[in-house]
Design a protein around this motif. Structure first.
Motif, PDB file in Angstrom:
ATOM      1  N   ASP A  16      22.544  23.456-120.798  1.00  0.00           N
ATOM      2  CA  ASP A  16      21.173  23.077-120.428  1.00  0.00           C
ATOM      3  C   ASP A  16      20.234  23.729-121.445  1.00  0.00           C
ATOM      4  O   ASP A  16      19.794  24.861-121.265  1.00  0.00           O
ATOM      5  CB  ASP A  16      20.860  23.562-119.015  1.00  0.00           C
ATOM      6  N   ARG A  17      19.964  22.980-122.545  1.00  0.00           N
ATOM      7  CA  ARG A  17      19.167  23.594-123.598  1.00  0.00           C
ATOM      8  C   ARG A  17      17.708  23.706-123.184  1.00  0.00           C
ATOM      9  O   ARG A  17      17.100  22.743-122.728  1.00  0.00           O
ATOM     10  CB  ARG A  17      19.273  22.797-124.897  1.00  0.00           C
ATOM     11  N   GLY A  18      17.220  24.934-123.312  1.00  0.00           N
ATOM     12  CA  GLY A  18      15.826  25.195-123.006  1.00  0.00           C
ATOM     13  C   GLY A  18      15.426  24.862-121.581  1.00  0.00           C
ATOM     14  O   GLY A  18      14.284  24.481-121.329  1.00  0.00           O
ATOM     15  N   ASP A  19      16.358  25.001-120.644  1.00  0.00           N
ATOM     16  CA  ASP A  19      16.085  24.652-119.233  1.00  0.00           C
ATOM     17  C   ASP A  19      15.540  23.232-119.097  1.00  0.00           C
ATOM     18  O   ASP A  19      14.677  22.951-118.252  1.00  0.00           O
ATOM     19  CB  ASP A  19      15.087  25.637-118.607  1.00  0.00           C
ATOM     20  N   LEU A  20      16.074  22.318-119.930  1.00  0.00           N
ATOM     21  CA  LEU A  20      15.578  20.946-119.928  1.00  0.00           C
ATOM     22  C   LEU A  20      15.868  20.245-118.602  1.00  0.00           C
ATOM     23  O   LEU A  20      15.082  19.411-118.152  1.00  0.00           O
ATOM     24  CB  LEU A  20      16.208  20.164-121.085  1.00  0.00           C
ATOM     25  N   ASP A  21      16.991  20.605-117.965  1.00  0.00           N
ATOM     26  CA  ASP A  21      17.314  20.005-116.664  1.00  0.00           C
ATOM     27  C   ASP A  21      16.189  20.271-115.666  1.00  0.00           C
ATOM     28  O   ASP A  21      15.733  19.352-114.968  1.00  0.00           O
ATOM     29  CB  ASP A  21      18.628  20.582-116.117  1.00  0.00           C
ATOM     30  N   LYS A  46      20.622  25.486-133.420  1.00  0.00           N
ATOM     31  CA  LYS A  46      21.956  25.993-133.768  1.00  0.00           C
ATOM     32  C   LYS A  46      22.487  26.921-132.685  1.00  0.00           C
ATOM     33  O   LYS A  46      23.687  26.918-132.381  1.00  0.00           O
ATOM     34  CB  LYS A  46      21.906  26.711-135.119  1.00  0.00           C
ATOM     35  N   GLU A  47      21.610  27.707-132.090  1.00  0.00           N
ATOM     36  CA  GLU A  47      22.053  28.619-131.025  1.00  0.00           C
ATOM     37  C   GLU A  47      22.536  27.853-129.801  1.00  0.00           C
ATOM     38  O   GLU A  47      23.501  28.242-129.145  1.00  0.00           O
ATOM     39  CB  GLU A  47      20.910  29.572-130.642  1.00  0.00           C
ATOM     40  N   GLU A  48      21.853  26.755-129.485  1.00  0.00           N
ATOM     41  CA  GLU A  48      22.270  25.946-128.330  1.00  0.00           C
ATOM     42  C   GLU A  48      23.605  25.262-128.596  1.00  0.00           C
ATOM     43  O   GLU A  48      24.456  25.168-127.720  1.00  0.00           O
ATOM     44  CB  GLU A  48      21.185  24.934-128.000  1.00  0.00           C
ATOM     45  N   LEU A  49      23.798  24.783-129.829  1.00  0.00           N
ATOM     46  CA  LEU A  49      25.079  24.179-130.184  1.00  0.00           C
ATOM     47  C   LEU A  49      26.196  25.222-130.144  1.00  0.00           C
ATOM     48  O   LEU A  49      27.321  24.921-129.741  1.00  0.00           O
ATOM     49  CB  LEU A  49      24.990  23.547-131.578  1.00  0.00           C
ATOM     50  N   LYS A  50      25.883  26.429-130.539  1.00  0.00           N
ATOM     51  CA  LYS A  50      26.873  27.514-130.492  1.00  0.00           C
ATOM     52  C   LYS A  50      27.342  27.776-129.064  1.00  0.00           C
ATOM     53  O   LYS A  50      28.511  28.122-128.821  1.00  0.00           O
ATOM     54  CB  LYS A  50      26.272  28.783-131.103  1.00  0.00           C
ATOM     55  N   LYS A  51      26.449  27.591-128.101  1.00  0.00           N
ATOM     56  CA  LYS A  51      26.814  27.821-126.696  1.00  0.00           C
ATOM     57  C   LYS A  51      27.884  26.850-126.216  1.00  0.00           C
ATOM     58  O   LYS A  51      28.617  27.145-125.281  1.00  0.00           O
ATOM     59  CB  LYS A  51      25.563  27.715-125.811  1.00  0.00           C
ATOM     60  N   ILE A  52      27.958  25.655-126.840  1.00  0.00           N
ATOM     61  CA  ILE A  52      29.019  24.713-126.479  1.00  0.00           C
ATOM     62  C   ILE A  52      30.377  25.336-126.788  1.00  0.00           C
ATOM     63  O   ILE A  52      31.319  25.262-125.977  1.00  0.00           O
ATOM     64  CB  ILE A  52      28.842  23.379-127.229  1.00  0.00           C
ATOM     65  N   PHE A  53      30.489  25.979-127.957  1.00  0.00           N
ATOM     66  CA  PHE A  53      31.715  26.701-128.291  1.00  0.00           C
ATOM     67  C   PHE A  53      31.988  27.811-127.277  1.00  0.00           C
ATOM     68  O   PHE A  53      33.114  27.991-126.814  1.00  0.00           O
ATOM     69  CB  PHE A  53      31.604  27.332-129.686  1.00  0.00           C
ATOM     70  N   GLU A  54      30.947  28.555-126.950  1.00  0.00           N
ATOM     71  CA  GLU A  54      31.114  29.735-126.105  1.00  0.00           C
ATOM     72  C   GLU A  54      31.510  29.378-124.671  1.00  0.00           C
ATOM     73  O   GLU A  54      32.467  29.930-124.125  1.00  0.00           O
ATOM     74  CB  GLU A  54      29.823  30.559-126.110  1.00  0.00           C
ATOM     75  N   THR A  55      30.777  28.442-124.059  1.00  0.00           N
ATOM     76  CA  THR A  55      31.059  28.109-122.659  1.00  0.00           C
ATOM     77  C   THR A  55      32.372  27.362-122.514  1.00  0.00           C
ATOM     78  O   THR A  55      33.172  27.655-121.618  1.00  0.00           O
ATOM     79  CB  THR A  55      29.916  27.287-122.057  1.00  0.00           C
ATOM     80  N   GLY A  56      32.602  26.386-123.412  1.00  0.00           N
ATOM     81  CA  GLY A  56      33.866  25.651-123.355  1.00  0.00           C
ATOM     82  C   GLY A  56      35.045  26.525-123.720  1.00  0.00           C
ATOM     83  O   GLY A  56      36.125  26.437-123.115  1.00  0.00           O
TER      84      GLY A  56
END
Length: 432
Positions: free
Chosen positions: A28-33, A223-233
């Motif tokens: 949820d990038r930037g609390d967009l949800d 880039k930080e938000e895309l990095k979170k995809i690696f981290e959470t997955g």
């Protein structure tokens, strides 16, 4: 009683491009949800803007799980949008006249929910006319003479209309929809528009009366938000991705979460990892990403070969304009990544194309760019790669997979052959 054994997660449950939300790698990038959820209560239309595979559909599913979704395709009209939306509610719409946000025609129930909706709305409007009903789901038919009747049917259903892939509508239909949105707002029926466009506030540009009545939300990734995809997955699969793989995959996804998901999936395929690991496992061999990107580019080869064939076929059917189309495509497809993402201006395309072929006139080139989307799509109206924004007069890449493909594949685009054919015929360049 023995405790239930926890199901081992598989890679495809966590990473990849999927029609359903893969919750373990959803970010949820930037609390967009929450932002979208708040906007849904503000009595405004919402426009979600973002490139193909950037996560628009996943976001919509998370925030609006029961939405009334209509997918646009090239050649579809606004009336088709209404027909499909009502069809999902068990109602058939037949329109005999449509102009100035006004509809004349009939609606007829084809399912029990449609019977209930039409009966309720007809009573509210004071109609008695042609409705008939039995104890079963016998068809209920009602004359309509206003878009408000359609709006009430949608609102009474309790579902929010979502119009996806708005960019596939042609300029005339986009304008019609923009004017209808003002009428729908007056009827307290709020719509979510999802699509790809490069400029800001396209709906307000098409209809200034929508100012303050629509909120546009761009969907982009840092880039930080895309990095979170690696981290959470990775955490879900007990994996730790190396920093070199993370950095280059983020660079090569061009700010696109869908491309990144596919690259991560490819890396794990190359590593032979199919499921959650028992022990923490490092994935840090950059050669895995090398192979994944080359395989991805090879996989895309058929996609862009078909794209090139469709465009070439369409160009050859334009008598006396083959050269203009071919020069335009050659200029656009040779633009650098940043320009294609930002949008290549008509003036830039003209200067370069005119330098290549002095007989090309700006007016004819503009007409070519206005028609360039129709050249690309298949019989079902899908497959858009490049889009022309009439409001900003720029051509931009809709499908960013193209950028990765041409980075890792040798691309034999056919535009120069088409130019040579036009030269051999002594084409006049008189008409587009």
């Amino acid at each position: 009683m023995a405790p239930l054994k926890r199901k081992i997660k598989r890679v495809e449950d966590v990473f990849g491009v999927a029609p359903e939300v893969l919750v373990d790698s959803y970010v949820d990038r930037g609390d967009l949800d929450k932002k979208i959820a708040r906007l849904l209560g503000k009595k405004k239309h919402i426009a979600l803007r973002g490139v193909s595979k950037c996560g628009k559909s996943w976001l919509r599913q998370r925030v609006l799980p029961r939405a009334l979704v209509v997918q646009c395709r090239l050649g579809k009209t606004v009336l088709d949008v209404y027909r499909e939306a009502l069809g999902e509610l068990g109602i058939r719409l037949e329109v005999s006249s449509s102009k100035a946000s006004s509809l004349t025609g009939t609606v007829e129930a084809t399912a029990e929910v449609g019977v209930s909706l039409i009966t309720k709305i007809a009573a509210k409007w004071g109609f008695s006319g042609t409705t008939t009903e039995t104890q079963t789901t016998t068809a209920v038919r009602q004359d309509i003479n206003d878009l408000g009747f359609i709006a009430d049917l949608i609102r009474e259903s309790g579902r929010i209309l979502v119009i996806e892939d708005f960019h596939y509508l042609d300029h005339i239909e986009r304008t019609k929809l923009a004017f209808d949105l003002k009428a729908l707002w007056d009827f307290k029926t709020y719509v979510v528009i999802v699509g790809v466009w490069s400029g800001q506030n396209i709906l307000v540009h098409l209809n200034p009366d929508l100012s303050a009545r629509v909120r546009e939300v761009p969907i982009s990734w840092s880039k930080e938000e895309l990095k979170k995809i690696f981290e959470t997955g990775g955490a879900a699969l007990n994996l730790r991705f190396g920093s070199e793989i993370v950095a280059r995959a983020i660079e090569d996804c061009y700010g696109n979460a869908g491309i990144l998901q596919r690259l991560i999936e490819g890396v794990l395929e190359e590593a032979g990892i199919e499921e959650e690991q028992v022990q923490p496992t490092d994935v840090d061999n950059i050669a895995l990403l090398d192979d994944a990107e080359l395989n991805y580019a090879e996989e895309l080869n058929s996609v862009y070969l078909e794209f090139a064939n469709r465009v070439s076929s369409g160009i050859r059917n334009r008598q006396n304009a083959t050269g203009i189309y071919a020069h335009a495509m050659a200029v656009i497809m040779s633009a650098n990544d940043e320009d294609l993402i930002r949008g290549v201006p008509l003036d830039t395309v003209f200067r370069t194309a005119h330098a290549r072929e002095g007989r090309i006139q700006k007016g004819n080139l503009k007409t070519v760019l206005e028609r360039i989307e129709a050249l690309q799509v298949d019989d079902a109206g899908r497959g858009l790669v490049l889009a022309y924004d009439e409001s900003r007069k720029v051509v931009s890449v809709v499908d960013r997979q193209l950028l990765l493909y041409r980075k890792y594949a040798t691309v034999p685009w056919p535009w120069e052959d088409l130019i040579a054919e036009a030269d051999d015929r002594g084409e006049a360049f008189a008409d587009a």
